[in-house]
Enzyme design. Structure first.
Site, mmCIF file in Angstrom:
data_model
loop_
_atom_site.group_PDB
_atom_site.id
_atom_site.type_symbol
_atom_site.label_atom_id
_atom_site.label_comp_id
_atom_site.label_asym_id
_atom_site.label_seq_id
_atom_site.Cartn_x
_atom_site.Cartn_y
_atom_site.Cartn_z
ATOM 1 N N TRP A 365 0.818 -1.215 0.000
ATOM 2 C CA TRP A 365 0.000 0.000 0.000
ATOM 3 C C TRP A 365 0.857 1.272 0.000
ATOM 4 O O TRP A 365 0.337 2.356 0.219
ATOM 5 C CB TRP A 365 -0.936 -0.007 1.217
ATOM 6 C CG TRP A 365 -1.859 -1.179 1.239
ATOM 7 C CD1 TRP A 365 -3.092 -1.241 0.654
ATOM 8 C CD2 TRP A 365 -1.633 -2.461 1.855
ATOM 9 N NE1 TRP A 365 -3.643 -2.481 0.878
ATOM 10 C CE2 TRP A 365 -2.781 -3.252 1.611
ATOM 11 C CE3 TRP A 365 -0.584 -3.015 2.588
ATOM 12 C CZ2 TRP A 365 -2.907 -4.560 2.065
ATOM 13 C CZ3 TRP A 365 -0.705 -4.326 3.041
ATOM 14 C CH2 TRP A 365 -1.868 -5.084 2.781
ATOM 15 N N ASP A 366 2.142 1.129 -0.198
ATOM 16 C CA ASP A 366 3.051 2.275 -0.109
ATOM 17 C C ASP A 366 2.963 2.928 1.270
ATOM 18 O O ASP A 366 3.071 4.137 1.405
ATOM 19 C CB ASP A 366 2.753 3.300 -1.219
ATOM 20 C CG ASP A 366 3.910 4.277 -1.417
ATOM 21 O OD1 ASP A 366 4.957 4.103 -0.763
ATOM 22 O OD2 ASP A 366 3.756 5.218 -2.205
#
Lengths: 700, 143
Positions: A365-366
């Site tokens: 998800w960064d």
């Protein structure tokens, strides 16, 4: 049309190449783009043979560990990164009278014809009679603290091609030599890491290069990195110096290819620039430089946030990012899976991890740790505990014991969605929640949270919401169907981090509420190219399209917005500010941060003086006078709040976006507040080269 | 409320056979424009609202869109009922909006601001539509 469209030309040439090559070789299996590493290009720093782990030169105590009352000698004011100043001249009673003392222009902004990739993000430091800062393109200046007059300027010649995601220079480092006596050149030095991967030391008094450091004052950090295009790897954060060791991290451009350059963390001698050690995730136990013809392990998690050094424990706390290719974890090694999106405490003598704490397991998800951790004495029941506050993009704030990394406040592993059609990449069944700290976040989204100006654009967003896969926080990626990530990769807390007032035990944090809408695609169909490919088109970067080369997928990520009106699809607020009492872990005050004045549909400013809560990047500052200063918002203002109750005391419109952490200092009996109004290209705030400095009027 | 509903049904019945009116004065042209506006705005509500309903989302948009388009068509035919139908939809939007977001100002903005501005325009058409209806009635009597 007078000019040739370069995109069309490339496409045409690409087509001819393809035709010529058809039937001869399989389509490009790996990058064929070989360039000299950019640092070497820029400075002609000669290569040297491989070096094994070394001994550090004995160090003297640095001013950052005990800053003088008037000074702001380090990026986070002190080595603990508290962003707290003991200055008391500006108070809630008189903050309303703040006026501009001076504006300094750094001269760094896009030239005509250059795409705007600027986001200076700079926080100056102040030591004695000097205000030191870097420009967005790494030139270093010393200014007179009362007037902003340039005392000296050291130009470093960073090229436009070396700009990675953004031309940013968060700050410079002040270093006092242990070998050069006082009064001589390079006794006090300014250290800076550059976009083109050079490390430079110059004399603080004169701005002249420190010849005893590396090659005539510089070292190339591209040594051992292997193949890399300009801008693929770069330094934007000030490297801490811990017991004589400069610890260096660097950002690697997101989403390009699985085998991107290494995220290696390295130590260098602050006196000489000599290599000390490397921590290379996929070469555990080997702390040397790579042998001739080899390179640090590629694609390993990189750390781009400012790190925090702990002289007493001999540790550096590394906020780790992700392995290259953020949105697909199917090709990561077990070693990478242990450290990605974790806080890793490295021994600064050896480069070996002493402990680590992971904030997200198998992060796709960064949610890399973008915030600089802050060292505090945690008010425990049996007296103070040496603690590390770790803010995250998820809005979970972890509080760890600095000695062993164990949570001081309880952490729960909770079940999360695991359903995904990315079959070869299963998700972690649980993720950690810091349940002892108030969450810097809002509840999960629902359809009725969708927003707009009218029922029609609101309906468009409701439809987008229903079309996407969304199962709350940690919704797993899906292929060919969009999924919603909330909190988005801008935070929660991003690189601005938090401020901590130890006297009152109050933590202040500003944070984001900005969902992200993204879709994994099958890359081949989309023609996405990584940065080191000849047919790469500029304009990509950390956000937007990502080739995820070497994997089966590509990524299309965007803010969750209405692409016609450019309004975010979720309802406001998009940004908040919170004060937490660390004795009770209760929220003292919390409210939306930033007004609607410079925002509106179709990017038209509304000039509405209404507090709506805007996305924000850049940290807060607390003063002993009881004032909180924060820029960060997309209304391009610097705000002052009463630390006791959060009431807005004062604000001023800046010449550009205030996406930087402000700082404050005293000089000749007068308190100043400075903020770099450099703007931020991704936040779409106006770019400027102005450092704006405020003070109270003289007659007060 | 019941009375109004009955009124709408009655007017619908009465206008069933009537064709579109021919605008002559500026106020009649303006009324015509408002009616067209309602249809134009109602169409995306119905189209996107149908997909939203099929995806398990709110039914408000397809219902409101249908009412607004019907209102616009009736107004084009010179019927007061069209205006009343829009105003009824607008009136019912308020409790719906409050049910969805409570008294959150930013949340109410997209749900109420635009529809209320249009409601003002629609109210202004009522005297014009009344006049048109009278003329139509008189023509019928003559016939």
């Amino acid at each position: 049309m007078a000019t040739v469209n370069p995109a069309a030309a490339t496409a045409l040439c690409g087509f001819m190449l393809l035709s010529a090559a058809a039937g001869m070789v399989p389509a490009r299996a790996q990058s064929t783009y070989k360039v000299a590493p950019p640092g070497v290009n820029a400075a002609n720093i000669p290569g040297e043979p491989r070096v094994g782990p070394g001994e550090v030169t004995a160090a003297v105590e640095q001013i950052g560990s005990h800053p003088a009352h008037d000074d702001w000698p380090a990026y986070g004011r002190d080595t603990a990164a508290t962003r707290f100043s003991p200055l008391e001249q500006i108070t809630p009673q008189n903050a309303g009278q703040l006026t501009r003392a001076f504006v300094y222009h750094t001269g760094s902004k896009p030239a005509p014809g250059q795409a705007n990739k600027w986001a200076a993000e700079t926080t100056p430091i102040k030591v004695g009679d000097g205000l030191y800062m870097c420009t967005a393109m790494n030139d270093i200046v010393k200014l007179e603290p009362a007037t902003g007059k340039e005392v000296w300027r050291h130009n470093v010649g960073v090229k436009y091609a070396s700009i990675p995601y953004a031309a940013a220079c968060k700050g410079v480092v002040y270093y006092t030599s242990s070998t050069v006596p006082e009064g001589q050149l390079c006794h006090n030095r300014i250290l800076e890491g550059m976009l083109d991967m050079r490390l430079i030391e110059i004399d603080a008094d004169t701005g002249k290069s420190c010849e005893g450091f590396g090659d005539h004052g510089q070292i190339s950090l591209m040594k051992g990195m292997g193949e890399a295009a300009p801008g693929f790897v770069s330094m934007t954060a000030p490297p801490p110096i811990v017991n004589g060791a400069i610890v260096v991290n660097h950002q690697v451009l997101n989403g390009q290819r699985r085998w991107a350059p290494s995220g290696v963390i390295r130590g260098y001698d602050a006196e000489t620039g000599k290599f000390l050690w490397a921590w290379d995730v996929n070469r555990p136990g080997d702390h040397s430089e790579p042998a001739e013809g080899q390179h640090y392990s590629r694609g390993t998690p990189n750390s781009w946030a400012p790190m925090t050094g702990d002289d007493a424990l001999g540790l550096v706390y590394v906020p780790m990012g992700n392995s290259a290719v953020n949105y697909y974890s199917g090709m990561r090694s077990p070693e990478e899976n242990r450290v990605s999106s974790a806080i890793v405490a490295l021994d600064v003598k050896t480069g070996s991890p002493r402990w680590m704490f992971q904030t997200v397991h198998k992060d796709v998800w960064d949610y890399d740790v973008g915030s600089q951790p802050t060292m505090i004495d945690f008010p425990g029941q049996d007296g103070p505990v040496p603690a590390l506050v770790v803010p995250t993009k998820r809005g979970q704030t972890f509080v760890l014991d600095r000695r062993d990394g164990k949570p001081i406040l309880p952490v729960e592993e909770r079940p999360v969605p695991v359903e995904t059609d990315v079959k070869d990449d299963p998700r972690s069944p649980t993720q950690p929640w810091s349940v002892g700290m108030p969450r810097l976040g809002l509840p999960d989204l629902k359809e009725s949270d969708m927003w707009g100006m009218s029922p029609i654009d609101q309906l468009f967003c409701r439809l987008q919401f229903r079309r996407a896969k969304y199962e709350g926080e940690f919704t797993a990626p899906s292929v060919d169907r969009p999924w919603i990530e909330f909190p988005g990769y801008n935070g929660g807390s991003d690189w601005g981090s938090v401020a901590y007032d130890a006297r009152r035990g109050v933590l202040v944090a500003n944070w984001n509420v900005t969902p992200v809408y993204q879709i994994l695609t099958r890359r081949k169909a989309d023609g996405l190219m990584p940065v080191d490919d000849p047919s790469f088109k500029a304009g990509g970067g950390a956000e937007g399209k990502g080739a995820l080369a070497d994997t089966p997928y590509g990524i299309m990520a965007s803010p969750f917005w209405n692409r016609y009106t450019r309004l975010l699809c979720s309802k406001p607020p998009y940004g908040m500010i919170t004060a937490i009492d660390m004795h009770t872990r209760k929220v003292l005050w919390q409210h939306p941060l930033g007004s609607a004045r410079a925002n509106g549909p179709w990017r038209i400013p509304t000039y509405l003086p209404l507090t709506i809560g805007t996305p924000n990047n850049g940290g807060p500052v607390i003063t002993a006078g009881g004032v909180v200063f924060v820029g960060a918002t997309t209304d391009n203002m610097l705000h002052a709040f009463d630390a006791a109750n959060g009431k807005e005391l004062w604000n001023d419109v800046l010449p550009g976006g205030g996406q930087a952490t402000p700082m404050t200092y005293e000089y000749k009996g007068k308190q100043y507040v400075a903020i770099m109004a450099g703007g931020h290209h991704f936040m779409r705030t106006p770019v400027s080269d102005a450092l704006v400095v405020y003070a109270l009027p003289d007659n007060k | 409320m019941r009375h109004t509903m009955l009124g709408v049904v009655f007017l619908l019945e009465r206008d069933r056979m009537a064709g579109l009116y021919r605008p002559r004065r500026a106020s009649e042209w303006a009324t015509c424009a408002v009616a067209v506006l309602l249809i134009v705005l109602g169409l995306p509500l119905v189209i996107m609202g149908t997909e939203l309903a099929l995806l398990g989302g709110s039914l408000y948009y397809i219902l409101a869109g249908t009412a607004i388009i019907a209102g616009g068509i009736l107004m084009l035919r010179g019927s007061v009922a069209g205006a009343l139908l829009y105003l009824l939809a607008w009136l019912l939007t308020w409790p719906w909006a409050l049910w969805e977001v409570g008294f959150d100002g930013w949340g109410l903005l997209p749900r109420l601001l635009g529809p209320t501005l249009i409601a003002v325009l629609v109210v202004l058409t009522i005297p014009v539509l009344r006049h048109l209806q009278k003329i139509a009635m008189a023509e019928k009597d003559i016939a």
